[in-house]
Motif scaffolding. Sequence first.
Motif, mmCIF file in Angstrom:
data_model
loop_
_atom_site.group_PDB
_atom_site.id
_atom_site.type_symbol
_atom_site.label_atom_id
_atom_site.label_comp_id
_atom_site.label_asym_id
_atom_site.label_seq_id
_atom_site.Cartn_x
_atom_site.Cartn_y
_atom_site.Cartn_z
ATOM 1 N N SER A 163 -5.349 -2.719 5.970
ATOM 2 C CA SER A 163 -6.374 -2.726 5.323
ATOM 3 C C SER A 163 -6.057 -2.602 3.774
ATOM 4 C CB SER A 163 -7.654 -2.032 5.790
ATOM 5 O OG SER A 163 -7.426 -0.676 5.374
ATOM 6 N N ALA A 164 -5.469 -2.005 3.321
ATOM 7 C CA ALA A 164 -5.001 -1.721 2.097
ATOM 8 C C ALA A 164 -4.221 -2.966 0.932
ATOM 9 C CB ALA A 164 -4.129 -0.476 1.689
ATOM 10 N N LEU A 165 -3.790 -3.900 2.057
ATOM 11 C CA LEU A 165 -3.223 -5.086 1.555
ATOM 12 C C LEU A 165 -4.162 -5.952 0.754
ATOM 13 C CD1 LEU A 165 -0.838 -6.133 4.630
ATOM 14 C CD2 LEU A 165 -0.098 -4.991 2.161
ATOM 15 N N THR A 166 -3.768 -6.697 -0.339
ATOM 16 C CA THR A 166 -4.401 -7.818 -0.827
ATOM 17 C C THR A 166 -4.208 -9.036 -0.080
ATOM 18 O OG1 THR A 166 -2.486 -8.481 -2.357
ATOM 19 C CG2 THR A 166 -4.013 -6.861 -3.205
ATOM 20 N N PRO A 167 -4.966 -9.985 -0.030
ATOM 21 C CA PRO A 167 -4.837 -11.385 0.637
ATOM 22 C C PRO A 167 -3.397 -11.767 0.414
ATOM 23 C CG PRO A 167 -6.988 -11.222 -0.248
ATOM 24 C CD PRO A 167 -6.427 -9.867 -0.817
ATOM 25 N N GLU A 168 -2.923 -11.606 -0.826
ATOM 26 C CA GLU A 168 -1.517 -12.316 -1.186
ATOM 27 C C GLU A 168 -0.491 -11.493 -0.221
ATOM 28 O OE1 GLU A 168 -4.050 -11.460 -3.646
ATOM 29 O OE2 GLU A 168 -4.595 -13.602 -3.898
ATOM 30 N N GLU A 169 -0.574 -10.090 -0.358
ATOM 31 C CA GLU A 169 0.210 -9.352 0.224
ATOM 32 C C GLU A 169 0.303 -9.483 1.696
ATOM 33 O OE1 GLU A 169 0.212 -5.421 -2.809
ATOM 34 O OE2 GLU A 169 -1.071 -5.681 -1.263
ATOM 35 N N GLU A 170 -0.726 -9.912 2.295
ATOM 36 C CA GLU A 170 -0.947 -9.933 3.655
ATOM 37 C C GLU A 170 -0.343 -11.212 4.125
ATOM 38 O OE1 GLU A 170 -4.332 -10.337 7.283
ATOM 39 O OE2 GLU A 170 -5.069 -9.635 5.197
ATOM 40 N N GLU A 171 -0.404 -12.084 3.121
ATOM 41 C CA GLU A 171 0.188 -13.582 3.470
ATOM 42 C C GLU A 171 1.486 -13.401 3.261
ATOM 43 O OE1 GLU A 171 0.318 -17.964 1.709
ATOM 44 O OE2 GLU A 171 -1.662 -16.867 1.197
ATOM 45 N N ARG A 172 2.143 -12.773 2.293
ATOM 46 C CA ARG A 172 3.858 -12.436 2.172
ATOM 47 C C ARG A 172 4.188 -11.646 3.366
ATOM 48 N NH1 ARG A 172 3.144 -10.100 -3.298
ATOM 49 N NH2 ARG A 172 4.041 -8.259 -2.459
ATOM 50 N N PRO A 204 0.640 -1.231 -0.185
ATOM 51 C CA PRO A 204 -0.004 -0.017 0.178
ATOM 52 C C PRO A 204 0.853 1.187 0.009
ATOM 53 C CG PRO A 204 -0.071 -0.954 1.945
ATOM 54 C CD PRO A 204 0.368 -2.112 1.327
#
Length: 104
Positions: free
Chosen positions: A9-18, A2
């Motif tokens: 909250s701006a993270l995509t699910p993939e970014e959050e997982e990374r 982000p």
Amino acid sequence: MPGILGDLSALTPEEEERLEMAVAIVNQAYVDAHHDDSMEMLAADYLAARQDTVNLLHQFTDDQLAAPVPTVVGDQAAGDLFAGRAEHATEHITSIEEGFRQGV
């Protein structure tokens, strides 16, 4: 990632997982590096880091500590952010102590 640092909250699910994996890797590297350290050595390292943080905090003015900073839960005072990180560290220490009591 982000554009607003700390806006989870701006993270995509993939970014959050990374991000979660990156934090886990850093944590595991610390565990691996200090696996054979004595409790006394770990405690001394923790206390030294704590003292460094306290020394750093003494360099801030009251106005700087009251200044708002963006966080994942919205703006909050810088001093409150520091206090929240200290509380988070306490949670980790409590978990570690519980693990030692259980023989983990």
